[in-house]
Design an enzyme around this catalytic site. Structure first.
Site, PDB file in Angstrom:
ATOM      1  N   ALA A   1       3.103  -0.989   4.983  1.00 58.71           N
ATOM      2  CA  ALA A   1       2.478  -1.053   6.310  1.00 58.71           C
ATOM      3  C   ALA A   1       1.987  -2.451   6.668  1.00 58.71           C
ATOM      4  O   ALA A   1       1.915  -2.803   7.848  1.00 58.71           O
ATOM      5  CB  ALA A   1       1.335  -0.054   6.394  1.00 58.71           C
TER       6      ALA A   1
ATOM      7  N   ARG B   1      12.371   4.443  12.742  1.00 53.72           N
ATOM      8  CA  ARG B   1      11.098   5.150  12.643  1.00 53.72           C
ATOM      9  C   ARG B   1      10.216   4.835  13.853  1.00 53.72           C
ATOM     10  O   ARG B   1      10.697   4.357  14.872  1.00 53.72           O
ATOM     11  CB  ARG B   1      10.427   4.798  11.317  1.00 53.72           C
TER      12      ARG B   1
ATOM     13  N   HIS C   1      12.620  -2.622   2.494  1.00 54.85           N
ATOM     14  CA  HIS C   1      11.998  -1.353   2.879  1.00 54.85           C
ATOM     15  C   HIS C   1      12.906  -0.230   2.421  1.00 54.85           C
ATOM     16  O   HIS C   1      14.132  -0.328   2.540  1.00 54.85           O
ATOM     17  CB  HIS C   1      11.763  -1.273   4.388  1.00 54.85           C
TER      18      HIS C   1
ATOM     19  N   ASN D   1       8.070  -5.627  -0.724  1.00 55.45           N
ATOM     20  CA  ASN D   1       7.930  -4.478   0.154  1.00 55.45           C
ATOM     21  C   ASN D   1       6.447  -4.396   0.493  1.00 55.45           C
ATOM     22  O   ASN D   1       5.658  -3.811  -0.239  1.00 55.45           O
ATOM     23  CB  ASN D   1       8.406  -3.192  -0.521  1.00 55.45           C
TER      24      ASN D   1
ATOM     25  N   TYR E   1      11.013   8.843   1.404  1.00 60.00           N
ATOM     26  CA  TYR E   1      11.003   7.862   0.320  1.00 60.00           C
ATOM     27  C   TYR E   1      11.690   8.332  -0.961  1.00 60.00           C
ATOM     28  O   TYR E   1      11.765   7.576  -1.929  1.00 60.00           O
ATOM     29  CB  TYR E   1       9.557   7.455   0.001  1.00 60.00           C
TER      30      TYR E   1
ATOM     31  N   PRO F   1       0.788  -1.223   0.000  1.00 65.81           N
ATOM     32  CA  PRO F   1       0.000   0.000   0.000  1.00 65.81           C
ATOM     33  C   PRO F   1       0.822   1.275   0.000  1.00 65.81           C
ATOM     34  O   PRO F   1       1.856   1.362   0.652  1.00 65.81           O
ATOM     35  CB  PRO F   1      -0.843  -0.099   1.276  1.00 65.81           C
ATOM     36  N   ASN F   2       0.330   2.212  -0.769  1.00 65.89           N
ATOM     37  CA  ASN F   2       0.834   3.580  -0.883  1.00 65.89           C
ATOM     38  C   ASN F   2       2.139   3.704  -1.654  1.00 65.89           C
ATOM     39  O   ASN F   2       2.597   4.813  -1.911  1.00 65.89           O
ATOM     40  CB  ASN F   2       0.956   4.243   0.498  1.00 65.89           C
TER      41      ASN F   2
ATOM     42  N   ARG G   1       4.929  11.094  -2.357  1.00 65.13           N
ATOM     43  CA  ARG G   1       4.605  10.848  -0.948  1.00 65.13           C
ATOM     44  C   ARG G   1       5.864  10.985  -0.089  1.00 65.13           C
ATOM     45  O   ARG G   1       6.845  10.284  -0.306  1.00 65.13           O
ATOM     46  CB  ARG G   1       4.050   9.430  -0.798  1.00 65.13           C
TER      47      ARG G   1
ATOM     48  N   GLU H   1      12.516  -9.516   1.952  1.00 63.75           N
ATOM     49  CA  GLU H   1      11.737  -8.361   2.404  1.00 63.75           C
ATOM     50  C   GLU H   1      12.593  -7.112   2.255  1.00 63.75           C
ATOM     51  O   GLU H   1      13.764  -7.111   2.641  1.00 63.75           O
ATOM     52  CB  GLU H   1      11.347  -8.556   3.870  1.00 63.75           C
TER      53      GLU H   1
END
Length: 142
Positions: free
Chosen positions: A74, A104, A97, A71, A22, A9-10, A17, A95
């Protein structure tokens, strides 16, 4: 070698964004440069904002790809279902990110996926994807 990149998502909003987190590049532009740089790998990518669609794509990937760069965004921190899908398929998943999730918010420190992944790469910006793909190339040569 065929590798599928799955974005959650996103991540369709990369480039606009939170560029301070990012970066300012779209994923499409990055993916084009990645394909050019890693010509020996057949790369595909998929993005969805929907958990079930990501699970379906992981299930499908086991039939057509040698590995997945995931990725889950969330969903990394919330989805037991995606973690179970990673565990269920018979191909390796790395995985990734873009940001360093450990630096964070505390809720981002937990990954349900990591225990079922071949490895985890975080915090290198979009380069995290390339590093993941390079790990597949290195593993193939072992």
């Amino acid at each position: 070698m065929k590798i599928l990149i799955v974005n959650g998502p996103n991540l369709n909003l990369l480039g606009e964004r939170e560029p301070n987190v990012y970066g300012g590049q779209t994923f499409e532009d990055y993916f084009t440069s990645l394909q050019f740089k890693l010509r020996e790998v057949e790369l595909s990518h998929y993005q969805s904002n929907h958990e079930g669609e990501i699970i379906d794509k992981l299930h499908e990937a086991r039939l057509h790809f040698d590995g997945v760069v995931l990725n889950a965004a969330a969903y990394t921190h919330t989805s037991v279902a995606i973690a179970d899908a990673v565990k269920a398929i018979n191909i390796p998943v790395v995985e990734v990110h873009i940001s360093n999730t450990a630096a964070r918010e505390s809720f981002r420190h937990q990954s349900y996926i990591a225990a079922n992944a071949k490895g985890v790469i975080t915090g290198f910006g979009l380069k995290s994807y390339e590093l993941a793909i390079l790990s597949f190339i290195d593993l193939k040569d072992e």
